[in-house]
Scaffold this motif. Structure first.
Motif, PDB file in Angstrom:
ATOM      1  N   CYS A 206       0.802  -1.222   0.000  1.00 17.16           N
ATOM      2  CA  CYS A 206       0.000   0.000   0.000  1.00 17.16           C
ATOM      3  C   CYS A 206       0.839   1.279   0.000  1.00 17.16           C
ATOM      4  N   GLY A 207       2.114   1.180  -0.159  1.00 20.63           N
ATOM      5  CA  GLY A 207       2.902   2.408  -0.249  1.00 20.63           C
ATOM      6  C   GLY A 207       4.384   2.116  -0.125  1.00 20.63           C
ATOM      7  N   ASP A 218       1.865   7.272   0.325  1.00 22.86           N
ATOM      8  CA  ASP A 218       0.782   6.393  -0.115  1.00 22.86           C
ATOM      9  C   ASP A 218      -0.077   7.106  -1.145  1.00 22.86           C
ATOM     10  N   ASN A 220      -3.478   6.523  -1.499  1.00 21.49           N
ATOM     11  CA  ASN A 220      -4.839   6.103  -1.188  1.00 21.49           C
ATOM     12  C   ASN A 220      -5.911   7.125  -1.532  1.00 21.49           C
ATOM     13  N   ILE A 307       0.899   2.901  -8.022  1.00 20.61           N
ATOM     14  CA  ILE A 307       1.718   3.161  -6.828  1.00 20.61           C
ATOM     15  C   ILE A 307       3.193   3.194  -7.229  1.00 20.61           C
TER      16      ILE A 307
END
Ligand SMILES: Nc1nc2c(ncn2[C@@H]2O[C@H](COP(=O)(O)OP(=O)(O)OP(=O)(O)O)[C@@H](O)[C@H]2O)c(=O)[nH]1
Length: 799
Positions: A206-207, A218, A220, A307
């Motif tokens: 996620c990052g 991140d 998101n 990402i």
């Protein structure tokens, strides 16, 4: 104000009408950047590592496209040939220009398939730096090693990007290890992945943590990844273990930098704590080491999930060279002279045509890199290879399949010329009034073609269009060869691999709309003679247009030693002309060696005579006596030429040389050779037996070695200690531990090409798609009598 606006709008419409394929853009202009703000970079990797997916994101974040193209839907900007979109692979290198942080990036997307390595090589030739993309699950694959070695050959500084961190089984640490062990690189980890468990206990990527400024990044907030959320990393960060891992990563990075860079060593010794060393100082040290090819900064991400791409773009600017950072290219002049080609706008023009694409509307588009001076629109050029005058009609900046007209291309930049009629890939261009008419930039070596197919027009009316189409394809692709078989009169097209020729077929039929038929895929064999030494003298005597032409040549033929590959240009042979000006011409009346200079007796210079002999030998080598395949592995030394009287022509001398060689080989022990390939196969341990059995059985492979991928790290003798982030901590993917799960083995083998036809699909079915392979021509090996007889029978059965 409104008047002005309407006036501008009208101008715009007029421009659009004048040239309807020029797209006027309102975003991210890339004009007027100085040479130090230019990056000519390529993306090199194994097939499917995610080059095109990553590039599409780069274009989107740079504002060049308004939507993200998808390889799987066939909507990418970079893979713009119909065949590329259909097959989801990159075939031609598309060049694209975009701006990032006020820098101009000229990016060349390169193909990953082994059949297109020449395409990669000619792109690498003009690059200043490269991004190597690795697949976090597969790690360093066979083709990665091939392209890495190509980049080594041209000393191209590199950064690495470990992609697909979102996939199950992604292992960043293992991939970094493999970079050291398999590529011989010193990878310096600049980021570590952030992995988090979701509600169902799955570990998700996620990052990333930036180890230089110790921030967590991140994506998101925006599914398209345009917004980056930055949070300083402290020991309070909610993911367990990540803070300590990042501290370890940063100190290892600073230590490695200090070991290799003197400035950093001074800072390191005076700072009490590595955390006090500034981001800027660390970046500068990293840049210095990358430019010197000492280290490779490593980043990670999952381009498909949007990402990690923007930090990679930053790294291109921060660590890869501008044209001024590269060694000055040296060009050759006639004789042994050479000149430095300085990357300055006020120098004389010197440009290299590194790619030609035939466009149905625009005609040939010649991609050039200008090494020095300035290439202006409508300039008259001189091609020093073809020795033709050429005129520029238009200059373009490419945005993949989209273009913009530009007034000039300056030193250090890449662009496209429209209007050149004769220029081919690899040619050097200068200004027409430049006196350096023999100036040549170094070109690339093109491996021998190993496959061929017969191509036939569907009817007489299709012959001309076929000839035209083949001419255009040949200008584009120097690794293709077309020749007419003298016995059958058929046109044969030869290339680097099955896919290569399959694509040519597709292009002929669909892009050039030629009605043609292509025969079966055939292997391009070679012929040679098994002998100790042949000394031969040949007398040529003809009546040509009422004049008597007479020439005599003496030559010696010896086989080349086992490890001597011969010269690429000479088809794997070595031709030596031991002719001196004083021994060439004899007067018919006095057969003794005449001491006069050549041109006093005949109307040809010594250089013209030597070229004619050379051309004759080359043409004879092109067609062997057994099946008409090229002759190879011979050393041919021409040590005497006699011309009688003043009537000799270049054609007569060439014919004499060609017949002398053919005559010398008559009645000798001639044999057929077959292409032997260097094959590297990455295969999971559980399939090793079945793959080896298949290789050494029907495929007649000779296994040269077996390696374990990943775990043999300690064998590598490289004394810089590198930091390898653990793949086993709680923040890492899927709780893998450091022991290699499903370890892969690497098989190195020599295999005859004839048994490797269609190998990709059989390897896929043998291993359930878990193995990958890479294959390159190693050498030509003598065939057994039985094999040779079978081939002769097959070939004589017709194409
Ligand atoms: N899960 C996942 N899949 C990805 C990622 N990046 C690319 N892919 C997929 O991997 C496949 C290959 O991607 P490409 O971008 O075409 O790879 P390439 O290196 O350009 O391939 P060639 O041009 O054929 O050499 C496609 O199905 C992509 O959708 C990623 O970050 N994560």
């Amino acid at each position: 104000m409104i008047k002005n606006y309407i006036g501008n709008f009208k101008n715009l419409l007029i421009k659009i009408q004048r040239y309807n394929s020029v797209h006027y853009r309102f975003y991210s202009s890339v004009k007027d950047y100085s040479i130090s703000k230019t990056r000519n970079i390529g993306i090199i990797a194994h097939i499917d590592a995610g080059k095109t997916t990553t590039t599409e994101r780069m274009l989107y974040y740079a504002g060049h496209t308004r939507r993200i193209g998808d390889v799987d839907d066939g909507t990418t900007v970079m893979d713009y040939l119909k065949q590329e979109r259909e097959r989801g692979i990159t075939i031609t290198s598309a060049t694209i220009t975009f701006a990032w942080r006020n820098y101009r990036i000229n990016l060349i997307d390169t193909p990953g398939h082994v059949d297109f390595t020449v395409e990669v090589e000619r792109s690498i030739r003009v690059l200043d730096g490269a991004v190597t993309i690795l697949d976090a699950v597969s790690g360093v694959e066979a083709q990665t090693q091939t392209v890495w070695a190509q980049a080594n050959r041209y000393n191209v500084p590199r950064i690495a990007y470990v992609n697909k961190m979102d996939r199950v089984g992604a292992r960043f640490g293992k991939t970094v290890k493999e970079m050291k062990y398999k590529l011989g690189a010193i990878p310096l980890v600049c980021q570590i992945p952030v992995m988090q468990k979701d509600n169902r206990g799955n570990v998700l990527f996620c990052g990333i943590v930036d180890l230089l400024d110790m921030q967590v990044l991140d994506w998101n907030k925006d599914p398209k990844g345009s917004i980056i959320n930055k949070t300083p990393l402290t020991d309070k960060y909610p993911i367990m273990g990540i803070y300590n891992e990042a501290i370890k990563g940063r100190s290892s990075l600073i230590e490695a930098l200090s070991e290799m860079d003197d400035n950093m060593l001074d800072l390191f010794l005076s700072a009490e704590d590595h955390m006090k060393i500034s981001v800027e100082d660390a970046k500068q040290a990293l840049r210095r080491l990358t430019l010197r090819g000492k280290a490779v900064p490593v980043f990670c991400g999952a381009s498909f999930r949007n990402i990690g791409v923007q930090p990679l773009m930053d790294a291109v600017i921060d660590y890869l060279p501008c044209p001024l950072d590269r060694p000055v290219p040296i060009a050759s002049l006639s004789g042994d002279e050479s000149v430095e080609i300085l990357p300055k706008e006020n120098e004389k023009l010197c440009a290299l045509a590194f790619k030609v694409i035939h466009d149905n509307k625009r005609g040939p588009m010649v991609f050039v890199r200008v090494y020095s001076g300035k290439l202006d629109n409508h300039m008259t050029l001189y091609n020093t290879n073809t020795q033709h005058k050429e005129r520029v009609n238009k200059l373009l900046q490419m945005y993949a399949n989209d273009v913009e007209e530009i007034p000039s291309i300056t030193a250090g930049n890449i662009g496209v010329i429209i209007g050149l009629k004769e220029t081919r890939t690899g040619d050097t261009l200068i200004q027409f009034n430049d006196s350096r008419k023999s100036l040549r930039l170094q070109t690339i070596d093109i491996p021998a073609p190993v496959f061929f197919r017969v191509v036939e027009a569907a009817g007489i009316s299709e012959e001309k269009p076929l000839e035209e189409a083949l001419k255009n394809i040949l200008r584009e692709d120097p690794s293709l060869h077309v020749h007419i078989d003298q016995d059958s009169g058929q046109t044969l097209i030869s290339g680097m691999g099955e896919l290569h020729l399959e694509i040519v077929k597709d292009r002929l039929l669909n892009d050039f709309k030629v009605k043609a038929e292509l025969g079966k895929m055939r292997i391009s064999y070679r012929e040679t003679v098994i002998t100790d030494k042949i000394d031969h003298t040949y007398l040529y005597e003809r009546e040509v247009m009422g004049k008597r032409v007479k020439a005599q040549i003496s030559l010696t033929i010896t086989p080349l030693y086992e490890n001597d590959q011969g010269s690429f240009k000479e088809g794997g042979n070595r031709i030596t002309l031991n002719l001196s000006k004083k021994t060439i011409v004899s007067d018919e009346l006095d057969q003794s060696i005449n001491s006069q200079e050549t041109n006093e007796l005949i109307n040809l210079s010594f250089e013209e005579i030597s070229n004619a002999v050379y051309t004759g030998i080359i043409s004879s080598l092109y067609r062997g006596p057994i099946l008409g395949f090229p002759i190879t592995k011979l050393s041919i030394n021409v040590h005497s030429l006699r011309l009688f009287g003043a009537e000799s022509t270049k054609t007569a001398i060439s014919t004499c040389a060609s017949q002398a060689l053919t005559d010398a080989l008559k009645g000798r022990n001639l044999v057929l050779l077959e292409p032997l390939m260097n094959v590297n196969i990455d295969v999971p341990e559980e399939y090793l037996g079945v793959v080896l059995g298949d290789l050494t059985g029907t495929r007649r492979g000779n296994v040269l070695g077996l390696e374990t991928s990943g775990n043999v790290f300690d064998n590598f003798d490289n004394n810089i200690e590198i930091y390898v982030p653990s793949d086993s901590t709680s923040f890492s993917s899927n709780n893998n531990n450091d022991t290699v799960v499903n370890p892969k083995r690497v098989i190195h083998a020599h295999v005859p090409l004839s048994t490797m036809l269609g190998y990709s699909s059989s390897l896929r079915s043998l291993t359930g798609g878990t193995a990958s392979f890479d294959m390159r021509l190693s050498s030509f090996g003598i065939m057994s009598d039985d094999r040779a007889k079978a081939v002769i029978r097959e070939m004589q059965g017709g194409f």
